[in-house]
Design a protein around this motif. Structure first.
Motif, PDB file in Angstrom:
ATOM      1  N   SER A   1      -4.081 -10.529  12.051  1.00 42.45           N
ATOM      2  CA  SER A   1      -3.145  -9.757  11.060  1.00 42.45           C
ATOM      3  C   SER A   1      -2.399 -10.806  10.095  1.00 42.45           C
ATOM      4  O   SER A   1      -2.097 -11.706  10.710  1.00 42.45           O
TER       5      SER A   1
ATOM      6  N   CYS B   1       5.051  -1.521   9.429  1.00 37.53           N
ATOM      7  CA  CYS B   1       3.772  -0.874   9.482  1.00 37.53           C
ATOM      8  C   CYS B   1       3.004  -1.094   8.000  1.00 37.53           C
ATOM      9  O   CYS B   1       1.885  -1.507   8.035  1.00 37.53           O
TER      10      CYS B   1
ATOM     11  N   TYR C   1       2.231  -4.897   7.560  1.00 35.29           N
ATOM     12  CA  TYR C   1       0.735  -5.542   8.201  1.00 35.29           C
ATOM     13  C   TYR C   1      -0.232  -4.830   7.471  1.00 35.29           C
ATOM     14  O   TYR C   1      -1.420  -5.338   7.476  1.00 35.29           O
ATOM     15  N   SER C   2      -0.190  -3.548   7.072  1.00 34.88           N
ATOM     16  CA  SER C   2      -1.233  -2.955   6.512  1.00 34.88           C
ATOM     17  C   SER C   2      -1.750  -3.198   5.099  1.00 34.88           C
ATOM     18  O   SER C   2      -2.851  -3.244   4.829  1.00 34.88           O
ATOM     19  N   TYR C   3      -0.475  -3.586   4.429  1.00 33.55           N
ATOM     20  CA  TYR C   3      -0.725  -3.947   3.124  1.00 33.55           C
ATOM     21  C   TYR C   3      -0.175  -5.272   2.795  1.00 33.55           C
ATOM     22  O   TYR C   3       0.805  -5.449   2.193  1.00 33.55           O
TER      23      TYR C   3
ATOM     24  N   CYS D   1      -5.049   6.283   2.927  1.00 37.37           N
ATOM     25  CA  CYS D   1      -4.492   5.078   3.090  1.00 37.37           C
ATOM     26  C   CYS D   1      -5.320   3.878   2.313  1.00 37.37           C
ATOM     27  O   CYS D   1      -4.867   2.953   1.800  1.00 37.37           O
TER      28      CYS D   1
ATOM     29  N   ILE E   1      -9.288   3.188  13.080  1.00 40.70           N
ATOM     30  CA  ILE E   1      -7.829   3.142  12.894  1.00 40.70           C
ATOM     31  C   ILE E   1      -7.263   4.461  13.519  1.00 40.70           C
ATOM     32  O   ILE E   1      -6.267   4.932  14.280  1.00 40.70           O
TER      33      ILE E   1
ATOM     34  N   TRP F   1      -5.753  -3.560   7.322  1.00 39.35           N
ATOM     35  CA  TRP F   1      -5.578  -2.324   8.030  1.00 39.35           C
ATOM     36  C   TRP F   1      -5.884  -2.131   9.504  1.00 39.35           C
ATOM     37  O   TRP F   1      -5.087  -1.572   9.958  1.00 39.35           O
TER      38      TRP F   1
ATOM     39  N   GLY G   1      -3.810  -4.774  11.458  1.00 43.59           N
ATOM     40  CA  GLY G   1      -2.215  -4.544  11.107  1.00 43.59           C
ATOM     41  C   GLY G   1      -1.810  -3.511  11.828  1.00 43.59           C
ATOM     42  O   GLY G   1      -0.757  -3.435  12.430  1.00 43.59           O
ATOM     43  N   SER G   2      -2.549  -2.399  11.605  1.00 44.66           N
ATOM     44  CA  SER G   2      -2.292  -0.908  12.271  1.00 44.66           C
ATOM     45  C   SER G   2      -2.205  -1.278  13.889  1.00 44.66           C
ATOM     46  O   SER G   2      -1.202  -0.819  14.770  1.00 44.66           O
TER      47      SER G   2
ATOM     48  N   TRP H   1       0.802  -3.216  14.826  1.00 38.24           N
ATOM     49  CA  TRP H   1       2.208  -2.247  14.686  1.00 38.24           C
ATOM     50  C   TRP H   1       2.310  -1.300  15.905  1.00 38.24           C
ATOM     51  O   TRP H   1       3.241  -1.137  16.321  1.00 38.24           O
TER      52      TRP H   1
END
Length: 312
Positions: free
Chosen positions: A15, A57, A60-62, A183, A216, A293, A296-297, A300
């Motif tokens: 991540s 969140c 980490y996702s973007y 997303c 996810i 994503w 990172g998700s 988080w």
């Protein structure tokens, strides 16, 4: 249901946290926006919002988004809308479950009149999200957002009989109710990751997206099952496995984690083949966004107090 931390979700992708902006500043501005939009209606909801760290969140996702705040707003909006339905606080009329296309107009048209803070926030946010989207991406995002919203009106989502849904039916619903397609669309809001319609609709591209969607959503289910179970929500992979097979909660958690890990291995194979066959720079950037994503998700969820009493 007691807390258990025995299962592991396998993820091979490191991540990355967005370093282009100040994440604490994003968190503060996000809180100000949510307050002004009327999304934080009670002190308990506001406290939970602050603890969740939706800006983190998004970071980490973007990890490559220079305008991170708008992505964080979208994630916040989704979680607020989802919590309303999970906790039976959704309005009887004027909610999103009848569709949202009217709130997401094209070509500068005025949106339909919003009747709740959640729908008003969506109409406002759409103008910001759509400003840099190519028209085909706007159209795709609108369709995916509408399918997400309407999933709350499905018989399976509305069922409060105490019956656990069928696994296959649940997986199909979850692909819509998780809003993950929207997303993933937002990855393409960054020009270097934008896929022209033919490539975006290619079956191999769609298969990679679908695998990412499952990973996810199922990861979220593993972490959120305790929270949802408290509110009587049975549409969760862990709960479905527990009810359908008679396995223990611990066994259901471990099975859901194993399913997620296996789906991640499928994703890894699918993305390898896709990039070997059609490895355009934009597609490589988009797939990198999918990996960000997924990892990172997951990170988080592991660290957010929102899921502090999770089963993992």
């Amino acid at each position: 249901m007691t807390a258990m931390r025995s299962a592991t979700i396998w993820c091979p992708y490191p991540s990355r946290r967005n370093s282009l902006v100040s994440v604490p500043e994003v968190e503060q501005r996000l809180h100000e926006w949510a307050l002004a939009a009327g999304l934080l209606t009670e002190p308990a909801i506001e406290k939970r919002f602050r603890q969740a760290r939706f800006g983190e969140c998004a970071a980490y996702s973007y990890p490559d988004a220079p305008d991170l705040l708008v992505y964080a707003k979208w994630l916040t909006w989704l979680f607020v809308a989802d919590d309303e339905f999970d906790e039976n606080r959704a309005p009887a009329e004027g909610g999103i479950d009848r569709g949202v296309l009217g709130l997401l107009p094209l070509d500068g048209a005025a949106p339909v009149a919003a009747r709740t803070p959640v729908t008003a926030a969506l109409a406002e946010l759409w103008r910001e999200l759509a400003a840099t989207m190519p028209r085909p991406l706007q159209e795709r995002f609108r369709r995916n957002a509408d399918e997400y919203a309407r999933s709350y009106a499905s018989d399976l989502a509305r069922d409060r009989t105490g019956a656990v849904p069928d696994l296959r039916a649940y997986i199909e619903l979850r692909r819509l109710s998780g809003a993950v397609e929207t997303c993933l669309d937002l990855i393409e809001r960054q020009p270097e990751a934008y896929l022209y319609p033919k490539l975006a609709a290619d079956p191999a591209t769609r298969a990679v997206r679908l695998a990412a969607n499952d990973i996810i959503c199922w990861s979220n289910d593993v972490f959120s099952v305790a929270k949802e179970f408290r509110h009587g929500e049975l549409n969760n992979l862990v709960t479905v496995l527990h009810g359908a097979s008679g396995m223990t909660w611990r066994g259901a958690v471990e099975t859901a984690a194993d399913m997620t890990s296996a789906r991640t291995r499928e994703f890894d194979d699918l993305q390898d083949r896709l990039l070997a066959e059609q490895g355009t720079p934009a597609l490589r950037q988009f797939v990198a966004g999918l990996k960000a994503w997924i990892s990172g998700s997951l990170d988080w969820h592991r660290s957010s107090p929102r899921y502090a009493d999770s089963l993992l």
